[in-house]
Design an enzyme around this catalytic site. Structure first.
Site, PDB file in Angstrom:
ATOM      1  CG  ASP A   1      -1.944   1.281   1.157  1.00  0.00           C
ATOM      2  OD1 ASP A   1      -2.108   1.791  -0.083  1.00  0.00           O
ATOM      3  OD2 ASP A   1      -2.503   1.596   2.296  1.00  0.00           O
ATOM      4  CB  SER A   2       0.280   4.719  -1.244  1.00  0.00           C
ATOM      5  OG  SER A   2      -0.868   4.928  -0.964  1.00  0.00           O
TER       6      SER A   2
ATOM      7  CD  GLU B   1      -1.958   8.003   5.531  1.00  0.00           C
ATOM      8  OE1 GLU B   1      -1.113   8.994   5.705  1.00  0.00           O
ATOM      9  OE2 GLU B   1      -1.870   6.801   5.199  1.00  0.00           O
TER      10      GLU B   1
ATOM     11  CB  CYS C   1      -9.895   4.615  -0.087  1.00  0.00           C
ATOM     12  SG  CYS C   1      -8.474   5.049   0.842  1.00  0.00           S
TER      13      CYS C   1
END
Length: 273
Positions: A9-10, A157, A191
């Site tokens: 994953d990024s 995040e 997502c």
């Protein structure tokens, strides 16, 4: 040499996919790689997402993985097809790369009654129209509407996903997509970060709408894939281990991973360039 299943994953959202896969298939070894130093991918061009994703896939191959899951919708949308068609055929050894979009789309045929489905995703995923194109292949009668939610990854995040400030951004995009198509009865979280916002989303979502989180479907699809491809299953080592790589600092990864992953982790920092 161990041959873990690679999970890329990024950022950190792919940990939600890894958690579901481990619950479904605990016997396998896993190697998670987060390109956390260069996240988010959502606003980047197709060319850059492909370049970064290929670097990560090659790193996982170098570490012994024969099967890699792109647990990132943006990478699945912008890089998967090119890697499968252009890069894998040039490699000597038997290797495969799978994404998260196809398994998610396969699930909606049995969920929607109105044949109207909404996709909530990053700008890159929505712009790619990958969900629309994949749905047309499997279910040409289903109408798909996308809504880009550029702030949602940042909310997760930055640890704001369960705070009052998140409500404005969640409600705004829920209202917008339902205004675009009031007949939507199935809404896909396109997502891997978005499951952390699930409680907020449900707060503003009518009760009659199915909310689809990807992890369960990706895990089930992987189990089915390994059953249908015993030659790949034999290549995957099975000691029940999981390791982590990050392109950011180890301490930052541990702090962020605690949001997604309950177990104590050991992580190593690597460079992809």
């Amino acid at each position: 040499m161990q041959h873990p299943i690679g999970i890329f994953d990024s950022g950190y959202g792919g940990l939600t996919i890894l958690e579901e896969i481990r619950q479904k298939l605990p016997q396998y070894d896993y190697l998670y790689l987060g390109d956390n130093a260069r996240t988010p991918y959502g606003m980047r061009s197709f060319e850059i997402v492909y370049e970064f994703t290929l670097q990560a896939v090659n790193k996982l191959f170098q570490e012994g993985c024969r099967l890699v899951i792109l647990a990132c919708n943006t990478a699945s949308a912008k890089a998967l097809r090119t890697i499968q068609q252009n890069d894998l055929p040039k490699m000597n050894e038997y290797r495969r790369v799978l994404g998260v979009i196809r398994p998610t789309i396969e699930s909606i045929g049995s969920l929607t009654q109105t044949n109207h489905v909404g996709i909530l995703g990053t700008p890159g995923t929505i712009q790619s129209e990958s969900y629309v194109l994949e749905t047309e292949k499997l279910y040409p009668y289903i109408q798909v509407i996308g809504e880009a939610c550029p702030m949602w990854v940042a909310l997760v995040e930055n640890g704001e996903y369960d705070q009052p400030g998140a409500d404005y951004f969640v409600k705004k995009h829920i209202d917008t997509i339902l205004e675009k198509d009031p007949e939507i009865d199935t809404l896909i979280l396109g997502c891997t970060h978005y499951p952390l916002l699930e409680e907020k989303i449900k707060k503003y979502l009518p009760d009659n709408i199915n909310l689809v989180s990807q992890g369960v479907y990706v895990a089930a699809s992987l189990a089915d894939y390994l059953q249908r491809h015993p030659e790949m299953d034999r290549l995957c080592s099975k000691n029940g281990t999981v390791r982590f790589y990050t392109t950011e600092s180890e301490e930052k990864f541990k702090d962020m991973a605690a949001i997604f992953f309950r177990d104590e982790i050991v992580v190593n920092r690597i460079n992809l360039v």
